[in-house]
Design a protein around this motif. Structure first.
Motif, PDB file in Angstrom:
ATOM      1  N   PHE A  85       0.811  -1.223   0.000  1.00 47.48           N
ATOM      2  CA  PHE A  85       0.000   0.000   0.000  1.00 47.48           C
ATOM      3  C   PHE A  85       0.844   1.272   0.000  1.00 47.48           C
ATOM      4  O   PHE A  85       0.308   2.371   0.137  1.00 47.48           O
ATOM      5  CB  PHE A  85      -0.920   0.027   1.231  1.00 47.48           C
ATOM      6  N   GLY A  86       2.161   1.123  -0.129  1.00 50.10           N
ATOM      7  CA  GLY A  86       3.049   2.267  -0.022  1.00 50.10           C
ATOM      8  C   GLY A  86       2.941   3.237  -1.184  1.00 50.10           C
ATOM      9  O   GLY A  86       2.483   2.894  -2.279  1.00 50.10           O
ATOM     10  N   ILE A  87       3.363   4.475  -0.933  1.00 50.72           N
ATOM     11  CA  ILE A  87       3.376   5.537  -1.939  1.00 50.72           C
ATOM     12  C   ILE A  87       4.807   5.715  -2.417  1.00 50.72           C
ATOM     13  O   ILE A  87       5.742   5.819  -1.611  1.00 50.72           O
ATOM     14  CB  ILE A  87       2.851   6.856  -1.351  1.00 50.72           C
ATOM     15  N   SER A  88       4.999   5.771  -3.723  1.00 47.98           N
ATOM     16  CA  SER A  88       6.336   5.924  -4.297  1.00 47.98           C
ATOM     17  C   SER A  88       6.662   7.402  -4.486  1.00 47.98           C
ATOM     18  O   SER A  88       5.849   8.175  -4.985  1.00 47.98           O
ATOM     19  CB  SER A  88       6.431   5.207  -5.641  1.00 47.98           C
ATOM     20  N   LYS A  89       7.872   7.765  -4.073  1.00 50.62           N
ATOM     21  CA  LYS A  89       8.404   9.102  -4.292  1.00 50.62           C
ATOM     22  C   LYS A  89       9.857   8.964  -4.700  1.00 50.62           C
ATOM     23  O   LYS A  89      10.638   8.294  -4.012  1.00 50.62           O
ATOM     24  CB  LYS A  89       8.309   9.969  -3.028  1.00 50.62           C
ATOM     25  N   LEU A  90      10.218   9.606  -5.800  1.00 54.32           N
ATOM     26  CA  LEU A  90      11.600   9.596  -6.282  1.00 54.32           C
ATOM     27  C   LEU A  90      12.132   8.174  -6.446  1.00 54.32           C
ATOM     28  O   LEU A  90      13.286   7.876  -6.141  1.00 54.32           O
ATOM     29  CB  LEU A  90      12.503  10.380  -5.312  1.00 54.32           C
ATOM     30  N   ALA A  92      11.341   5.441  -4.836  1.00 49.02           N
ATOM     31  CA  ALA A  92      11.370   4.603  -3.632  1.00 49.02           C
ATOM     32  C   ALA A  92       9.981   4.560  -3.013  1.00 49.02           C
ATOM     33  O   ALA A  92       9.279   5.567  -2.956  1.00 49.02           O
ATOM     34  CB  ALA A  92      12.375   5.146  -2.621  1.00 49.02           C
ATOM     35  N   LYS A  93       9.599   3.385  -2.539  1.00 46.72           N
ATOM     36  CA  LYS A  93       8.298   3.219  -1.895  1.00 46.72           C
ATOM     37  C   LYS A  93       8.535   3.092  -0.388  1.00 46.72           C
ATOM     38  O   LYS A  93       8.812   2.018   0.132  1.00 46.72           O
ATOM     39  CB  LYS A  93       7.604   1.962  -2.435  1.00 46.72           C
ATOM     40  N   ARG A  94       8.408   4.229   0.319  1.00 45.90           N
ATOM     41  CA  ARG A  94       8.753   4.267   1.746  1.00 45.90           C
ATOM     42  C   ARG A  94       7.646   4.831   2.626  1.00 45.90           C
ATOM     43  O   ARG A  94       7.775   4.838   3.834  1.00 45.90           O
ATOM     44  CB  ARG A  94      10.011   5.126   1.968  1.00 45.90           C
ATOM     45  N   TRP A  95       6.568   5.303   2.032  1.00 43.15           N
ATOM     46  CA  TRP A  95       5.561   6.027   2.787  1.00 43.15           C
ATOM     47  C   TRP A  95       4.194   5.347   2.715  1.00 43.15           C
ATOM     48  O   TRP A  95       3.847   4.700   1.727  1.00 43.15           O
ATOM     49  CB  TRP A  95       5.428   7.456   2.263  1.00 43.15           C
ATOM     50  N   LEU A  96       3.417   5.530   3.769  1.00 42.31           N
ATOM     51  CA  LEU A  96       2.022   5.111   3.806  1.00 42.31           C
ATOM     52  C   LEU A  96       1.155   6.355   3.953  1.00 42.31           C
ATOM     53  O   LEU A  96       1.499   7.270   4.714  1.00 42.31           O
ATOM     54  CB  LEU A  96       1.761   4.162   4.982  1.00 42.31           C
TER      55      LEU A  96
END
Length: 368
Positions: A85-90, A92-96
């Motif tokens: 369910f993570g959000i990708s930024k730059l 990398a998928k590190r955020w929820l």
């Protein structure tokens, strides 16, 4: 009549606060010079961090030790959720993303206090013998270190993963592990290094290639120019051209140390190093008065090593001695995640130090 127990004041570690406040104040001064908007946001982070410091200071950690494994495994579930369910930024998928409020959460940051608390819990339950932990106990503790390491590295966030790995094993080194185990580990790392390198992501290999190449990357070159131009005593605000003409990238976070030297020179760098050095040394020396309080020893050692790694890596990358990774200076680089995490950690540590005797948690007495 309600009064506070005086022992709170006598056992509260004010020296930590005296070292941290100048770091925070200098950080705000530099950030406000570069970007007033970011400085306003930093004030908000300061408020949130202080509130969480107070919250965790008054939480009776020793009475809630049973909750630590739950907290640890809850964070493991969050790290697993990032995969699905993570959000990708730059890249990398590190955020929820938190539902309804649209805020994002980085589970790897929350994992840091959960990680140290879990190690403290396990070591307190099963302290080492005179010769240190044997192989069986070492492997058991290693499981709780390696599990978050692999989950965070897979995001990919190798920098944070390696920080947790180093902190975990540094804590075990200080607490005590049989010497033969360490010898075997170092030999194995040396033999497996080529295999580990081949399994890195392309951008991670590029960072290493940029690091060992004769010509440093653009960011590092500009950082070195800023550091060199600061001289012994630094420059006035209007003369700090590397930062104010935007040659120095990310001057408020990753490369804030370079801007510090451009403004305050060699003397400013020595002052910042002295504050961090005294803080790390002070935390490590607390182990001598804690003796058999393994729970608090793990927290003091873990936080000291965490600060040492962050400072060492950040400063090294600004002068070209380490690959450029997103490792901030504690309490100094602009941003909320790192600042809030360290405020939580120090709130926990102050709780363990202040309420380490029989009156733990009973910070108010009522006289009738």
């Amino acid at each position: 009549m309600i009064r506070f127990d005086r022992r709170i004041v006598t056992h509260f570690d004010f020296f930590q606060i005296l070292l941290i406040i100048p770091i925070i104040a200098l950080s705000y001064f530099l950030v406000s010079e570069v970007n007033a908007t970011l400085a306003s946001k930093q004030i908000v982070y300061f408020g949130i961090g202080f509130a969480l410091f107070c919250l965790f200071f008054f939480i009776p950690l020793r009475r809630l030790e049973w909750f630590i494994p739950i907290f640890y495994w809850f964070n493991i579930v969050l790290l697993l959720s990032v995969e699905f369910f993570g959000i990708s930024k730059l890249g990398a998928k590190r955020w929820l993303e938190i539902p309804f409020v649209h805020f994002t959460l980085q589970p790897s940051e929350i994992m840091k206090p959960a990680f140290l608390l879990m190690l403290a819990y396990l070591i307190k339950k099963n302290p080492p013998s005179e010769n240190g932990y044997n192989l069986k106990d070492f492997l058991k503790l290693s499981f709780y270190i390696l599990l978050p390491f692999f989950l965070i590295a897979k995001e990919p966030d190798l920098g944070t993963a390696l920080v947790l790995l180093l902190v975990g094993y540094a804590v075990l080194f200080v607490i005590g592990v049989n010497k033969k185990i360490w010898i075997c580990i170092f030999v194995s790392i040396g033999l497996c290094a080529p295999i580990l390198y081949e399994n890195l992501h392309d951008y991670q290999k590029k960072r290493i290639t940029d690091f060992i190449s004769e010509k440093p990357s653009y960011h590092v070159r500009q950082s070195i120019i800023a550091i060199g131009s600061g001289g012994m005593s630094g420059k006035a605000k209007d003369e700090a051209t590397q930062t104010h003409f935007k040659f120095l990238p990310i001057a408020t976070s990753d490369f804030i140390f370079a801007y510090t030297i451009e403004r305050f020179g060699f003397y400013g760098a020595v002052a910042v190093f002295s504050l961090y050095g005294l803080l790390i040394l002070h935390l490590l020396t607390l182990n001598y008065i804690l003796k058999n309080d393994f729970f608090t020893q793990v927290m003091t050692t873990g936080i000291a090593v965490l600060i040492f790694i962050y400072v060492g890596v950040n400063v090294s990358m600004t002068i070209g001695y380490a690959p450029v990774v997103g490792v901030p200076l504690p309490f100094y680089s602009y941003g909320g995640s790192s600042f809030v995490t360290f405020m939580i950690l120090f709130g926990m540590l102050q709780n363990l130090l202040t309420f380490r005797f029989d009156f733990a948690g009973n910070f108010i007495k009522i006289n009738r």
